[in-house]
Design a protein around this motif. Structure first.
Motif, short mmCIF file in Angstrom:
data_model
loop_
_atom_site.label_atom_id
_atom_site.label_comp_id
_atom_site.label_asym_id
_atom_site.label_seq_id
_atom_site.Cartn_x
_atom_site.Cartn_y
_atom_site.Cartn_z
N TRP A 1 -51.68 31.74 -35.08
CA TRP A 1 -51.92 33.19 -35.10
C TRP A 1 -52.64 33.64 -33.84
CZ3 TRP A 1 -50.51 37.63 -37.06
CH2 TRP A 1 -51.37 38.73 -37.02
N LEU A 2 -53.66 32.91 -33.43
CA LEU A 2 -54.38 33.26 -32.21
C LEU A 2 -53.47 33.17 -30.99
CD1 LEU A 2 -57.83 31.45 -32.70
CD2 LEU A 2 -57.33 33.89 -33.00
N TYR A 3 -52.73 32.08 -30.91
CA TYR A 3 -51.85 31.86 -29.75
C TYR A 3 -50.79 32.96 -29.67
CZ TYR A 3 -49.02 29.41 -26.28
OH TYR A 3 -48.33 29.07 -25.14
N LEU A 4 -50.16 33.24 -30.79
CA LEU A 4 -49.12 34.28 -30.80
C LEU A 4 -49.69 35.64 -30.44
CD1 LEU A 4 -47.41 32.02 -32.06
CD2 LEU A 4 -46.54 33.70 -33.70
N ASN A 5 -50.90 35.93 -30.92
CA ASN A 5 -51.53 37.20 -30.58
C ASN A 5 -51.84 37.29 -29.09
OD1 ASN A 5 -52.51 39.37 -32.66
ND2 ASN A 5 -52.38 37.43 -33.76
N ALA A 6 -52.19 36.17 -28.49
CA ALA A 6 -52.53 36.17 -27.07
C ALA A 6 -51.30 36.43 -26.19
CB ALA A 6 -53.18 34.85 -26.68
N ILE A 7 -50.13 35.92 -26.61
CA ILE A 7 -48.94 36.07 -25.76
C ILE A 7 -48.02 37.20 -26.21
CG2 ILE A 7 -49.03 33.64 -25.09
CD1 ILE A 7 -46.64 33.11 -26.89
N PHE A 8 -48.25 37.73 -27.41
CA PHE A 8 -47.38 38.79 -27.93
C PHE A 8 -47.29 40.01 -27.01
CE2 PHE A 8 -46.71 42.51 -30.79
CZ PHE A 8 -45.43 42.19 -31.23
N PRO A 9 -48.38 40.47 -26.39
CA PRO A 9 -48.27 41.63 -25.49
C PRO A 9 -47.35 41.38 -24.29
CG PRO A 9 -50.56 41.24 -26.10
CD PRO A 9 -49.79 40.04 -26.55
N HIS A 10 -47.07 40.10 -24.00
CA HIS A 10 -46.24 39.75 -22.84
C HIS A 10 -44.84 39.31 -23.27
CE1 HIS A 10 -50.15 39.87 -20.92
NE2 HIS A 10 -50.57 38.94 -21.75
N ARG A 11 -44.42 39.71 -24.47
CA ARG A 11 -43.17 39.19 -25.04
C ARG A 11 -41.94 39.55 -24.22
NH1 ARG A 11 -45.48 43.13 -27.72
NH2 ARG A 11 -44.37 44.97 -28.50
N VAL A 12 -41.93 40.73 -23.56
CA VAL A 12 -40.78 41.11 -22.75
C VAL A 12 -40.67 40.18 -21.55
CG1 VAL A 12 -39.73 42.92 -21.36
CG2 VAL A 12 -40.85 43.50 -23.52
N TRP A 13 -41.79 39.95 -20.88
CA TRP A 13 -41.83 39.02 -19.74
C TRP A 13 -41.42 37.63 -20.18
CZ3 TRP A 13 -44.51 34.55 -18.43
CH2 TRP A 13 -44.52 34.20 -17.07
N LEU A 14 -41.92 37.21 -21.35
CA LEU A 14 -41.62 35.87 -21.85
C LEU A 14 -40.16 35.71 -22.24
CD1 LEU A 14 -44.81 35.24 -24.00
CD2 LEU A 14 -44.13 34.01 -21.94
N ARG A 15 -39.60 36.73 -22.86
CA ARG A 15 -38.19 36.66 -23.23
C ARG A 15 -37.33 36.41 -21.99
NH1 ARG A 15 -35.62 38.66 -27.76
NH2 ARG A 15 -37.46 39.92 -28.30
N ASP A 16 -37.70 37.06 -20.91
CA ASP A 16 -37.00 36.88 -19.64
C ASP A 16 -37.15 35.48 -19.08
OD1 ASP A 16 -35.51 38.99 -18.87
OD2 ASP A 16 -36.80 39.58 -17.18
N ARG A 17 -38.40 34.97 -19.14
CA ARG A 17 -38.71 33.70 -18.47
C ARG A 17 -38.32 32.47 -19.27
NH1 ARG A 17 -39.82 37.59 -15.96
NH2 ARG A 17 -41.09 37.77 -14.07
N ILE A 18 -38.44 32.53 -20.60
CA ILE A 18 -38.22 31.30 -21.37
C ILE A 18 -37.07 31.39 -22.36
CG2 ILE A 18 -40.63 30.63 -21.12
CD1 ILE A 18 -41.13 31.47 -23.97
N ASP A 19 -36.43 32.56 -22.43
CA ASP A 19 -35.30 32.67 -23.35
C ASP A 19 -34.23 33.59 -22.77
OD1 ASP A 19 -34.42 31.60 -25.81
OD2 ASP A 19 -34.64 33.55 -26.76
N GLY A 20 -34.22 33.68 -21.44
CA GLY A 20 -33.26 34.54 -20.78
C GLY A 20 -32.19 33.71 -20.08
N GLN A 21 -32.18 33.78 -18.74
CA GLN A 21 -31.19 32.99 -17.99
C GLN A 21 -31.38 31.50 -18.23
OE1 GLN A 21 -31.54 34.28 -13.90
NE2 GLN A 21 -30.09 35.96 -14.21
N VAL A 22 -32.65 31.08 -18.30
CA VAL A 22 -32.95 29.70 -18.70
C VAL A 22 -33.38 29.75 -20.16
CG1 VAL A 22 -34.38 27.68 -18.32
CG2 VAL A 22 -33.66 29.08 -16.37
#
Length: 234
Positions: free
Chosen positions: A145-166
């Motif tokens: 829960w803590l980890y997800l809360n820490a990265i949730f605000p950056h979910r758009v950036w993360l979707r691009d970097r870790i679940d996008g082209q790669v």
């Protein structure tokens, strides 16, 4: 040799994360180059097993996204402002004879982790954060829960970097030893990706109650499945 896990996001797996372990030759030593040798060995073993590409989630990662996703760099929003994830985790522990020790939110992460009260207050019974009590089961739920809360605000950036082209098949943390620890940042990252792929991320992050309910239901399904297979282990 050493056995290390790879955490695979899996929307069809109870708990949303599949764990696959591999035996690898272990380069001992604390130098970053030794750690990176072990990362490469683990990723090569996983690739031979059909899991590639992988992203190392730690300060030893050669990828920018992997370093940014390290819990060492992450902070959690709280009524005290932004606090390091480690401080939030340690300061929220509730013991038989004390806690939560919320003053640890405002110290440095190393001091928070080593505070003697964490060893002198009896058995750990729960976590309490922002007025909500988290049970000890499922075991990794509060850290997740803590980890997800820490990265949730950056979910758009993360979707691009870790679940996008790669599109990463899984995640690793070479510092994590399953014989010594339970919580792992790579596992939490895999959970985040699985929830994102299942279109459940926004729902579970709406409240701690919904998150815990979702994860508890997943854990119960896992226990039932394993029990039915005659392989229930505690």
């Amino acid at each position: 040799m050493a056995e290390r896990p790879v955490f695979i996001p899996s929307v069809d797996t109870p708990g949303f994360v599949k764990v696959v372990s591999f035996d690898i030759p272990w380069a001992s030593g604390f130098a970053p180059v030794q750690k990176q040798k072990n990362v490469k060995s683990l990723h090569a073993a996983a690739a031979a097993g059909g899991y590639a590409p992988l992203l190392e989630i730690s300060t030893k990662s050669e990828e920018r996204a992997g370093r940014h996703l390290s819990a060492f760099h992450l902070k959690v929003q709280s009524e005290h402002g932004e606090i390091p994830l480690e401080n939030a985790f340690q300061g929220s522990k509730v013991f038989e004879h004390g806690g939560p020790y919320t003053d640890l939110y405002l110290t440095d992460p190393r001091s928070a982790k080593r505070d003697p009260r964490l060893q002198e207050s009896g058995r750990l019974v729960a976590f309490e954060f922002e007025g909500y009590e988290f049970p000890l089961q499922p075991m990794t739920s509060f850290y997740d829960w803590l980890y997800l809360n820490a990265i949730f605000p950056h979910r758009v950036w993360l979707r691009d970097r870790i679940d996008g082209q790669v599109r990463y098949a899984g995640f690793t943390d070479i510092e994590f030893n399953p014989n010594k620890s339970v919580n792992c940042q790579a596992r939490s990252c895999a959970l985040f990706v699985a929830l994102m792929r299942a279109n459940l991320l926004e729902k579970v992050m709406s409240s701690a109650e919904i998150f815990l309910k979702t994860m508890s239901e997943q854990s119960r399904r896992r226990a039932v499945r394993v029990e039915q297979s005659g392989q229930l282990h505690f």
